[in-house]
Design an enzyme around this catalytic site. Structure first.
Site, PDB file in Angstrom:
ATOM      1  N   ASN A  61       0.830  -1.206   0.000  1.00  0.00           N
ATOM      2  CA  ASN A  61       0.000   0.000   0.000  1.00  0.00           C
ATOM      3  C   ASN A  61       0.863   1.255   0.000  1.00  0.00           C
ATOM      4  OD1 ASN A  61       0.504  -0.983   2.657  1.00  0.00           O
ATOM      5  ND2 ASN A  61      -1.099   0.285   3.512  1.00  0.00           N
ATOM      6  N   GLU A  63       0.402   5.237   0.506  1.00  0.00           N
ATOM      7  CA  GLU A  63      -0.543   6.260   0.983  1.00  0.00           C
ATOM      8  C   GLU A  63      -0.102   7.662   0.561  1.00  0.00           C
ATOM      9  OE1 GLU A  63      -1.033   5.507   5.192  1.00  0.00           O
ATOM     10  OE2 GLU A  63      -2.172   3.666   4.763  1.00  0.00           O
ATOM     11  N   CYS A  72      -4.285   0.740  -2.468  1.00  0.00           N
ATOM     12  CA  CYS A  72      -4.107  -0.528  -1.749  1.00  0.00           C
ATOM     13  C   CYS A  72      -2.998  -1.367  -2.391  1.00  0.00           C
ATOM     14  CB  CYS A  72      -5.389  -1.352  -1.788  1.00  0.00           C
ATOM     15  SG  CYS A  72      -6.770  -0.645  -0.889  1.00  0.00           S
ATOM     16  N   GLU A  74      -3.028  -4.466  -3.214  1.00  0.00           N
ATOM     17  CA  GLU A  74      -3.502  -5.362  -4.280  1.00  0.00           C
ATOM     18  C   GLU A  74      -3.503  -4.652  -5.631  1.00  0.00           C
ATOM     19  OE1 GLU A  74      -4.832  -4.767  -1.337  1.00  0.00           O
ATOM     20  OE2 GLU A  74      -6.104  -6.405  -0.634  1.00  0.00           O
ATOM     21  N   CYS A 110     -10.542  -4.937  -0.270  1.00  0.00           N
ATOM     22  CA  CYS A 110     -11.674  -3.999  -0.257  1.00  0.00           C
ATOM     23  C   CYS A 110     -12.489  -4.162  -1.548  1.00  0.00           C
ATOM     24  CB  CYS A 110     -11.172  -2.559  -0.106  1.00  0.00           C
ATOM     25  SG  CYS A 110     -10.439  -1.876  -1.619  1.00  0.00           S
ATOM     26  N   CYS A 113     -10.684  -3.202  -4.839  1.00  0.00           N
ATOM     27  CA  CYS A 113      -9.685  -4.203  -5.258  1.00  0.00           C
ATOM     28  C   CYS A 113     -10.372  -5.449  -5.812  1.00  0.00           C
ATOM     29  CB  CYS A 113      -8.767  -4.559  -4.094  1.00  0.00           C
ATOM     30  SG  CYS A 113      -7.619  -3.229  -3.679  1.00  0.00           S
TER      31      CYS A 113
END
Ligand code: THU
Length: 159
Positions: A61, A63, A72, A74, A110, A113
Site C-alpha cells: 500500500n 498512501e 491498496c 492489491e 476492499c 480491489c
C-alpha cells in the site's frame, strides 16, 4: 418468487498445511509488506501476484496525505503487473498484513480491489486464485469472481 443463495468455497489451511505451490507466493506477500508507505494508517499490507509466465510481482500500500490518492497493495501489484507484463494472465494473488515481518490477522481485499481482481480474471480468461495469508492460517479462494457476486457488467450480465 424464487430465492437465490450465493455460496463461496474457501479452503482454509493452517500455515503448516499450506501446499508447496502456494508457499513462495504467500512468503512474497509477507515480505512485500516491508515496502509499504503507510505513515497515516501505519497498516502495512503486501500483495504478490503470480503471472502465467511464473513471474511474481510484488506490491504494497502506498498512501498520500490527500488520503484518497493512496492505493491498496492489491491494486499496486495488479496494475504494476499489467504495466510491466501486458497481456500476461494472472494466476493467483496472495495478500498479507504484517508487523515486524510477521503476518498478523488475515485481511480481505476492499470492494475496489475486488472489482479490479474480477476484471483481471476476465481479461486473462482464467480464474485468479486469491490467498489471504494470516498468522495461523491461509484462506484459498479458487476464483476472484466468488469475492464479488452480482458484480457490475456493462453488458447487463452478472456472475
Ligand atoms: N489496504 C490495503 O492495501 N489492502 C487491503 O486489502 C485493505 C486496506 C490499505 C489501504 C490503507 O493504506 C491501509 O491499508 C489502511 O486501510
Amino acid at each position: 418468487m424464487k430465492e437465490i443463495v450465493l455460496e463461496t468455497n474457501i479452503k482454509v489451511y493452517t500455515t503448516a498445511e499450506l501446499p508447496d505451490e502456494f508457499k513462495e507466493l504467500a512468503q512474497s506477500a509477507i515480505s512485500a509488506t516491508s515496502g509499504a508507505y503507510a505513515p497515516y494508517s501505519k497498516f502495512h499490507v503486501g500483495a504478490a501476484v503470480l503471472l502465467e509466465n511464473g513471474v511474481i510481482v510484488k506490491g504494497n500500500n502506498q498512501e498520500n496525505v490527500a488520503y484518497p490518492s493512496g492505493l491498496c497493495a492489491e491494486r499496486v501489484a495488479l496494475f504494476y503487473a499489467g504495466a510491466a507484463y501486458p497481456g500476461v494472465a494472472v494466476r493467483a494473488i496472495a495478500i498479507a498484513a504484517c508487523t515486524g515481518g510477521k503476518p498478523v490477522g488475515m485481511i480481505t481485499p476492499c470492494g475496489a480491489c475486488r472489482q479490479v481482481l474480477l476484471e483481471t480474471e476476465i481479461r486473462g480468461k482464467r480464474p485468479v486464485k486469491v490467498l489471504l495469508c494470516g498468522e495461523m492460517q491461509t484462506y484459498v479462494i479458487e476464483s476472484a469472481a466468488s469475492l464479488l457476486p452480482l458484480s457490475f457488467s456493462s453488458l447487463g450480465e452478472t456472475n
